[in-house]
Design a protein around this motif. Structure first.
Motif, short mmCIF file in Angstrom:
data_model
loop_
_atom_site.label_atom_id
_atom_site.label_comp_id
_atom_site.label_asym_id
_atom_site.label_seq_id
_atom_site.Cartn_x
_atom_site.Cartn_y
_atom_site.Cartn_z
N THR A 179 0.85 -1.18 0.00
CA THR A 179 0.00 0.00 0.00
C THR A 179 0.88 1.23 0.00
O THR A 179 2.09 1.13 0.25
CB THR A 179 -0.96 -0.01 1.21
N TRP A 180 0.30 2.39 -0.31
CA TRP A 180 1.07 3.62 -0.46
C TRP A 180 0.66 4.66 0.56
O TRP A 180 -0.53 4.84 0.84
CB TRP A 180 0.88 4.19 -1.86
N LEU A 181 1.64 5.36 1.09
CA LEU A 181 1.40 6.48 1.98
C LEU A 181 1.30 7.77 1.14
O LEU A 181 1.72 7.79 -0.02
CB LEU A 181 2.52 6.59 3.01
N PRO A 182 0.76 8.85 1.71
CA PRO A 182 0.57 10.07 0.93
C PRO A 182 1.84 10.64 0.32
O PRO A 182 1.78 11.33 -0.71
CB PRO A 182 -0.03 11.05 1.95
N ALA A 216 -3.57 0.19 13.02
CA ALA A 216 -2.56 0.86 13.83
C ALA A 216 -2.18 2.16 13.15
O ALA A 216 -2.58 2.44 12.01
CB ALA A 216 -1.33 -0.03 14.01
N LYS A 217 -1.38 2.96 13.85
CA LYS A 217 -0.81 4.17 13.28
C LYS A 217 0.70 4.03 13.22
O LYS A 217 1.29 3.19 13.93
CB LYS A 217 -1.24 5.39 14.09
N LEU A 218 1.32 4.81 12.37
CA LEU A 218 2.76 4.73 12.16
C LEU A 218 3.40 5.99 12.73
O LEU A 218 3.05 7.11 12.34
CB LEU A 218 3.06 4.61 10.66
N LYS A 219 4.33 5.77 13.67
CA LYS A 219 5.00 6.91 14.30
C LYS A 219 6.43 6.52 14.65
O LYS A 219 6.65 5.46 15.25
CB LYS A 219 4.24 7.35 15.56
N ASN A 220 7.37 7.35 14.27
CA ASN A 220 8.79 7.14 14.60
C ASN A 220 9.27 5.75 14.21
O ASN A 220 10.00 5.09 14.96
CB ASN A 220 9.03 7.40 16.09
N GLY A 221 8.84 5.30 13.04
CA GLY A 221 9.33 4.02 12.53
C GLY A 221 8.72 2.80 13.18
O GLY A 221 9.22 1.68 12.99
N GLY A 222 7.61 2.96 13.91
CA GLY A 222 6.98 1.82 14.55
C GLY A 222 5.46 1.94 14.55
O GLY A 222 4.91 3.04 14.37
N TYR A 239 -6.59 8.38 5.24
CA TYR A 239 -5.36 8.24 6.00
C TYR A 239 -4.70 9.59 6.28
O TYR A 239 -4.13 9.81 7.36
CB TYR A 239 -4.38 7.36 5.24
N ALA A 240 -4.77 10.49 5.33
CA ALA A 240 -4.10 11.78 5.49
C ALA A 240 -4.60 12.54 6.72
O ALA A 240 -3.87 13.36 7.30
CB ALA A 240 -4.29 12.63 4.24
N THR A 241 -5.83 12.25 7.14
CA THR A 241 -6.38 12.94 8.31
C THR A 241 -6.47 12.05 9.55
O THR A 241 -6.38 12.55 10.67
CB THR A 241 -7.79 13.49 8.01
N ASN A 242 -6.64 10.71 9.35
CA ASN A 242 -6.79 9.86 10.55
C ASN A 242 -5.60 8.94 10.82
O ASN A 242 -5.47 8.41 11.92
CB ASN A 242 -8.09 9.06 10.50
#
Length: 373
Positions: A51-54, A128-134, A101-104
């Motif tokens: 899948t792709w991130l913004p 889940a959410k992605l933060k600081n590589g985890g 995804y861009a908002t949530n």
């Protein structure tokens, strides 16, 4: 990472459908066309979901349990992935970002999990959410039961319908004579949830005593392809048959797709397990393959990057090492065309946000198909 460019000329030939009585054979056509295939992400073992991130970077699941972030030619392993039950066809499976995804910031993924009662594992949907590589804020949305040590048929694909619902598939876990036709048991089903994991009040079996309330369809075998039709908004799937009888189906509320009571396939030994291909109350596929191509991954072609393919359905073939283009007239398949012949064992095929087709190949990585004319 060094990128290589391979120029391949594909002879796009329609494969004759050696199908039994109900489905008409499709005439053989041949066309010449040139493409390039570009290596995008190299050195992957079994890239199951992508899948792709913004920002245009990719998240890629390896069945063995690694979640890879790919950006600017660099692969980074994401930390804090839940424990994966890696057995047979089970492992870390599909992944999909939420449409908003861009908002949530929500990322959805399916995997084989050993949580719950009994030995072995079963398919689970989490976000889940992605933060600081985890991964952070991990929420468990659905866990199929009971666990089993069988290694077959975990599914699983994820799709959103743009109306606040998430759909996902779970295979019948190799228990063909029990799970798919029994709505009190998980497996052999398509499920629908609100995107926060709540069970919709209008799911078809919420009032049926003992039924799993998340079930949306049943009588499925092992769906490993799912996408939303760009015009109708309907969710389409394909699923593995046994030896022959792979199917394309449109997901309809409460439908029974017949497995294993009706099928165009046979046992792997060649013996029959049913002589029925049609039955009242069970939905016929809109298309089936005999012999099997072992389909995995699918995407509708949109946009103008591939004008001759636009509106068609791309399906990966694990068995024959190519991607198959099904050209459509409404819900009817009119033509079959080989794309990326001999690319390798195709685990997934997706159209990226840049309009290009990406193919995930076992033992290789992810490549991109670029038209040159």
């Amino acid at each position: 990472m060094k990128k290589t460019l391979l120029v391949v000329v594909f002879c796009l030939s329609v494969i004759a459908c050696n199908a039994p009585k109900k489905q008409k054979d499709i005439a053989i056509n041949t066309a010449q066309r040139s493409y390039t295939i570009e290596n995008v992400v190299e050195d992957l073992s079994n890239p199951w979901g992508m899948t792709w991130l913004p920002d245009g970077s990719m998240l890629i699941t390896e069945k063995s349990g690694e979640l890879v972030h790919y950006k600017d030619s660099i692969k980074t392993e994401i930390k804090n992935v839940p424990e994966i039950y890696n057995r047979g066809q089970g492992g870390l499976l599909d992944i999909k970002v939420h449409p908003a995804y861009a908002t949530n910031g929500w990322i959805y993924f399916t995997y084989a999990s050993s949580e719950g009662e009994g030995e072995g594992g079963h398919t689970k949907l989490s976000r889940a959410k992605l933060k600081n590589g985890g991964l952070t804020d991990i929420e468990d949305l659905y866990k199929a039961t009971p666990n089993t040590t069988r290694g077959q048929h975990f599914g699983s694909r994820i799709e959103f319908d743009g109306k606040g619902y998430v759909y996902f598939s779970i295979g019948e876990r190799g228990d063909r004579d029990t799970n798919p036709q029994d709505k009190t048991r998980d497996g052999g089903k398509i499920y629908r949830l609100h995107d926060d994991g709540r069970i919709p009040d209008d799911n078809p079996f919420v009032s049926e005593v003992g039924a799993k309330k998340a079930i949306y369809t049943y009588g499925n075998r092992n769906p490993q392809g799912m996408d939303q039709h760009p015009d109708t908004g309907e969710i389409w799937i394909h699923e593995h048959g046994p030896k022959g009888g792979d199917e394309v189906n449109i997901v309809k509320k409460g439908r029974n797709y017949g497995w294993p009571i009706i099928s165009y396939g046979v046992n792997y030994s060649g013996t029959k397990f049913t002589d029925k291909t049609k039955m009242e109350g069970m939905k016929d596929p809109i298309y089936y393959w005999v012999p099997s191509i072992a389909p995995c991954g699918m995407t509708f072609v949109t946009g103008d990057t591939y004008p001759d393919w636009k509106g068609g359905l791309l399906v990966g073939s694990l068995k024959f090492n190519y991607v198959e283009l099904l050209k459509l007239d409404g819900n009817k398949v009119t033509e079959r065309i080989k794309v990326a012949e001999d690319v390798g064992r195709v685990r997934n095929v997706q159209q990226g946000p840049d309009g290009f087709i990406y193919i995930a190949v076992e033992g290789e990585g992810i490549v991109r198909v670029i038209p040159t004319s």
